[in-house]
Design a protein around this motif. Structure first.
Motif, PDB file in Angstrom:
ATOM      1  N   GLY A 123      -1.576   3.569  13.447  1.00 37.05           N
ATOM      2  CA  GLY A 123      -2.266   2.288  12.819  1.00 37.05           C
ATOM      3  C   GLY A 123      -2.381   2.470  11.523  1.00 37.05           C
ATOM      4  O   GLY A 123      -2.426   1.127  10.646  1.00 37.05           O
ATOM      5  N   ARG A 124      -2.690   3.563  10.989  1.00 33.59           N
ATOM      6  CA  ARG A 124      -2.994   3.584   9.537  1.00 33.59           C
ATOM      7  C   ARG A 124      -1.741   3.537   8.704  1.00 33.59           C
ATOM      8  O   ARG A 124      -1.658   2.803   7.544  1.00 33.59           O
ATOM      9  CB  ARG A 124      -3.559   5.004   9.326  1.00 33.59           C
ATOM     10  N   ILE A 125      -0.718   4.023   9.188  1.00 32.73           N
ATOM     11  CA  ILE A 125       0.584   4.028   8.583  1.00 32.73           C
ATOM     12  C   ILE A 125       1.218   2.635   8.770  1.00 32.73           C
ATOM     13  O   ILE A 125       1.580   1.956   7.689  1.00 32.73           O
ATOM     14  CB  ILE A 125       1.686   4.862   9.223  1.00 32.73           C
ATOM     15  N   VAL A 126       0.874   1.642   9.832  1.00 31.17           N
ATOM     16  CA  VAL A 126       1.357   0.186   9.807  1.00 31.17           C
ATOM     17  C   VAL A 126       0.617  -0.349   8.879  1.00 31.17           C
ATOM     18  O   VAL A 126       1.197  -1.369   8.146  1.00 31.17           O
ATOM     19  CB  VAL A 126       1.089  -0.100  11.264  1.00 31.17           C
ATOM     20  N   GLU A 127      -0.706  -0.520   8.628  1.00 31.36           N
ATOM     21  CA  GLU A 127      -1.778  -0.787   7.760  1.00 31.36           C
ATOM     22  C   GLU A 127      -1.218  -0.689   6.276  1.00 31.36           C
ATOM     23  O   GLU A 127      -1.136  -1.625   5.357  1.00 31.36           O
ATOM     24  CB  GLU A 127      -3.100  -0.661   7.834  1.00 31.36           C
ATOM     25  N   ARG A 128      -0.929   0.281   6.023  1.00 30.30           N
ATOM     26  CA  ARG A 128      -0.332   0.769   4.704  1.00 30.30           C
ATOM     27  C   ARG A 128       0.921   0.258   4.154  1.00 30.30           C
ATOM     28  O   ARG A 128       1.180  -0.327   3.200  1.00 30.30           O
ATOM     29  CB  ARG A 128      -0.115   2.130   4.387  1.00 30.30           C
ATOM     30  N   LEU A 129       2.063   0.412   5.047  1.00 30.62           N
ATOM     31  CA  LEU A 129       3.219  -0.227   5.240  1.00 30.62           C
ATOM     32  C   LEU A 129       3.365  -1.952   4.968  1.00 30.62           C
ATOM     33  O   LEU A 129       4.048  -2.411   4.341  1.00 30.62           O
ATOM     34  CB  LEU A 129       4.102   0.240   5.980  1.00 30.62           C
ATOM     35  N   LYS A 130       2.255  -2.255   5.799  1.00 30.30           N
ATOM     36  CA  LYS A 130       2.062  -3.995   5.620  1.00 30.30           C
ATOM     37  C   LYS A 130       1.937  -4.680   4.347  1.00 30.30           C
ATOM     38  O   LYS A 130       2.722  -5.531   3.986  1.00 30.30           O
ATOM     39  CB  LYS A 130       0.888  -4.357   6.460  1.00 30.30           C
ATOM     40  N   GLY A 131       1.422  -4.047   3.323  1.00 31.17           N
ATOM     41  CA  GLY A 131       1.070  -4.600   2.095  1.00 31.17           C
ATOM     42  C   GLY A 131       2.123  -3.995   0.964  1.00 31.17           C
ATOM     43  O   GLY A 131       1.988  -4.236  -0.056  1.00 31.17           O
ATOM     44  N   SER A 132       3.111  -3.232   1.501  1.00 28.22           N
ATOM     45  CA  SER A 132       4.071  -2.649   0.345  1.00 28.22           C
ATOM     46  C   SER A 132       5.338  -3.623   0.208  1.00 28.22           C
ATOM     47  O   SER A 132       5.593  -4.576   0.776  1.00 28.22           O
ATOM     48  CB  SER A 132       4.715  -1.483   1.193  1.00 28.22           C
ATOM     49  N   TYR A 133       5.953  -3.411  -0.822  1.00 29.71           N
ATOM     50  CA  TYR A 133       7.067  -3.994  -1.337  1.00 29.71           C
ATOM     51  C   TYR A 133       7.942  -3.934  -0.197  1.00 29.71           C
ATOM     52  O   TYR A 133       9.127  -4.790  -0.154  1.00 29.71           O
ATOM     53  CB  TYR A 133       7.572  -3.391  -2.654  1.00 29.71           C
ATOM     54  N   TYR A 192       8.232   8.641   7.145  1.00 28.02           N
ATOM     55  CA  TYR A 192       8.119  10.010   6.958  1.00 28.02           C
ATOM     56  C   TYR A 192       7.236  10.494   5.568  1.00 28.02           C
ATOM     57  O   TYR A 192       6.663  11.475   5.783  1.00 28.02           O
ATOM     58  CB  TYR A 192       9.535  10.565   6.710  1.00 28.02           C
ATOM     59  N   ARG A 193       7.231   9.657   4.580  1.00 26.88           N
ATOM     60  CA  ARG A 193       6.355   9.849   3.524  1.00 26.88           C
ATOM     61  C   ARG A 193       4.847   9.780   3.833  1.00 26.88           C
ATOM     62  O   ARG A 193       4.110  10.742   3.489  1.00 26.88           O
ATOM     63  CB  ARG A 193       6.627   9.100   2.312  1.00 26.88           C
ATOM     64  N   GLU A 194       4.589   8.992   4.568  1.00 22.45           N
ATOM     65  CA  GLU A 194       3.173   8.662   4.865  1.00 22.45           C
ATOM     66  C   GLU A 194       2.598   9.678   5.380  1.00 22.45           C
ATOM     67  O   GLU A 194       1.501  10.224   5.582  1.00 22.45           O
ATOM     68  CB  GLU A 194       2.839   7.312   5.464  1.00 22.45           C
ATOM     69  N   LEU A 195       3.525  10.100   6.492  1.00 19.28           N
ATOM     70  CA  LEU A 195       3.053  11.453   7.359  1.00 19.28           C
ATOM     71  C   LEU A 195       2.701  12.550   6.578  1.00 19.28           C
ATOM     72  O   LEU A 195       1.832  13.487   7.141  1.00 19.28           O
ATOM     73  CB  LEU A 195       4.174  11.570   8.567  1.00 19.28           C
ATOM     74  N   HIS A 196       3.209  12.867   5.549  1.00 20.71           N
ATOM     75  CA  HIS A 196       3.143  13.873   4.628  1.00 20.71           C
ATOM     76  C   HIS A 196       2.037  13.889   3.668  1.00 20.71           C
ATOM     77  O   HIS A 196       1.455  14.769   3.369  1.00 20.71           O
ATOM     78  CB  HIS A 196       4.619  14.390   3.996  1.00 20.71           C
ATOM     79  N   VAL A 197       1.978  12.451   3.080  1.00 19.76           N
ATOM     80  CA  VAL A 197       0.960  12.480   2.383  1.00 19.76           C
ATOM     81  C   VAL A 197      -0.577  12.334   2.752  1.00 19.76           C
ATOM     82  O   VAL A 197      -1.535  12.881   2.224  1.00 19.76           O
ATOM     83  CB  VAL A 197       1.413  11.232   1.335  1.00 19.76           C
TER      84      VAL A 197
END
Length: 460
Positions: A32-42, A87-92
């Motif tokens: 859920g967190r990854i989806v939310e972060r990527l939703k607002g990305s370029y 993959y980046r989000e999982l590591h950061v």
């Protein structure tokens, strides 16, 4: 997929993950967190645009629109870009903590570490404010038009300028931070009852943290096993280069061409060929140099030209004291100024404080001291440079000759790894754990050397 985990696709083409097995809550929170972060990305807007545009292509059929769109995104490389972003989000991002845990526990679970970090931050901020008061230099000011033009004209030759920096001093030196780290003590841990023996630790770091022993390190880094080929060792041994190096380099080129972050990280565990290191590191970090990244860098550079910060002088001073006097790095002086000055203005760096034991320093807008609505983070990226800070960037200059790409890789390296080297935390990747790890290994495997160093007062 593991038993109890199901993946379903919605009518709109989105995905929903339902997890029923034990431990599923943590997984679903992470997803859920990854989806939310990527939703607002370029990247999200780019993929959405590409998906809409491909609907006009003749090969996209109405009866199989979902599969056809997915196939298009896969063949056009967008699916791989999305995988790299995940993959980046999982590591950061840190793993989700206990739902009842207060926010500060997510940054640092140990209270005495949090207290020590807060005390250190106050000390550094006091040093910066004292310098500003004593030298009568404001924390920030708008440059006059003439000064802006002068800086813009010499942007690529800043190393040739010799401003008077004699009044400025570093806010702290590595020795100051070392004293704080070696002074750490866990108030709940009583060492007086420990028997002098194998479990005793005679090093400088006197806090009980879980660190790996040699068997655990071997398990964590199996690629360093003597039976596994390692670039930099096996290509220099009595082995024909065709048996290892040539094949390894060819595999590396294929990894780079495939643009797969996970594959690049796995490949690099056996070493990076010199000619591919820059591309591999950028790929592992998912540090791109797309037009939007170049634009972001140029906007930061414009911010440097428009506004002068007190910390700029600390950056100038640090580069002059370190990299400019180094036989290897003096040629990169201009790059270092450009990257570090832009870095100090980058508010995107603030995001890493969500999982950093440190907190960004704050100040008040001039003339608004005491007004809580006028509190601002200073410097804008929340990182006060110290003596030696420029050496984080200097080695990367060998790999990247474009300032925007160098900046992108450095920023990603910082928010993933470098920040842990100058903040107090119990993280296994933090400076406290790394120092303790080194001392424990040295004491365990070279006890006579360790004891000798201790006897003569030399730090290991």
């Amino acid at each position: 997929m593991e038993r109890g985990t199901s993946l379903s696709v919605t009518r709109e083409g989105g995905t929903s993950l339902s997890v029923t097995r034990e431990g599923g809550t943590s997984l679903s929170v992470t997803v859920g967190r990854i989806v939310e972060r990527l939703k607002g990305s370029y990247l999200h807007s780019q993929i959405e645009r590409q998906a809409k545009e491909c609907l006009h292509q003749p090969e996209i059929k109405l009866e199989s629109i979902k599969d056809d769109v997915r196939s298009f995104l896969r063949t056009s490389g967008w699916e791989r870009k999305l995988q790299n972003a995940v993959y980046r989000e999982l590591h950061v991002q840190p793993p989700p903590g206990h739902p009842a845990a207060p926010p500060e526990h997510l940054k640092e679970p140990l209270a005495y570490m949090r207290k020590a970090q807060a005390s250190w931050e106050k000390r550094v901020l006091k040093s910066l404010n004292s310098m500003s008061t004593e030298l009568e230099v404001p924390l920030a000011r708008m440059r006059p038009p003439a000064e802006q033009k002068e800086l813009s004209d010499k942007w690529n030759e800043m190393g040739a300028d010799e401003p008077d920096l004699s009044r400025f001093r570093p806010v702290y030196a590595p020795k100051d931070f070392l004293e704080v780290v070696t002074g750490l003590r866990n108030p709940n841990h009583d060492c007086s009852d420990d028997d002098v023996g194998v479990r005793s630790h005679w090093g400088l770091i006197q806090v009980p943290l879980n660190i790996r022993d040699v068997p655990q390190l071997r398990q964590a880094y199996p690629e360093l096993n003597l039976n596994t080929g390692q670039l930099g060792i096996d290509d220099h041994a009595h082995i024909h280069p065709d048996l290892f190096e040539s094949e390894f380099v060819q595999i590396g080129k294929r990894v780079v061409s495939e643009q797969d972050s996970a594959a690049a990280q796995q490949y690099s565990r056996q070493g990076c060929p010199n000619g591919l290191r820059g591309d591999l590191w950028a790929l592992i970090l998912n540090a791109t140099n797309q037009p939007q990244d170049v634009t972001h860098y140029e906007q930061l550079a414009a911010g440097v030209i428009q506004h002068d910060l007190l910390v700029d002088n600390l950056i100038y001073k640090d580069v002059k004291l370190t990299a400019s006097n180094d036989d290897y790095y003096f040629v990169f002086e201009d790059f270092l100024y450009q990257v570090l000055l832009c870095f100090s203005r980058d508010t995107a760096v603030l995001d890493h404080f969500k999982y950093n034991s440190a907190s960004p320093p704050t100040s008040y807008i001039q003339g608004k001291v005491g007004d809580e609505e006028c509190v601002v983070v200073y410097p804008p990226n929340g990182v006060i440079p110290f003596h030696g800070f420029s050496m984080y960037v200097a080695p990367l200059c060998f790999l990247y000759n474009e300032p925007s790409r160098l900046y992108s890789v450095f920023r990603e390296m910082y928010i993933r790894y470098f920040f842990r080297l100058h903040s107090i935390s119990s993280s296994a990747s933090g400076i406290v754990s790394l120092c303790l790890q080194f001392e424990r290994l040295l004491q365990t495997h070279l006890p006579q050397l360790f004891y000798h160093l201790r006897q003569i007062g030399a730090q290991p």
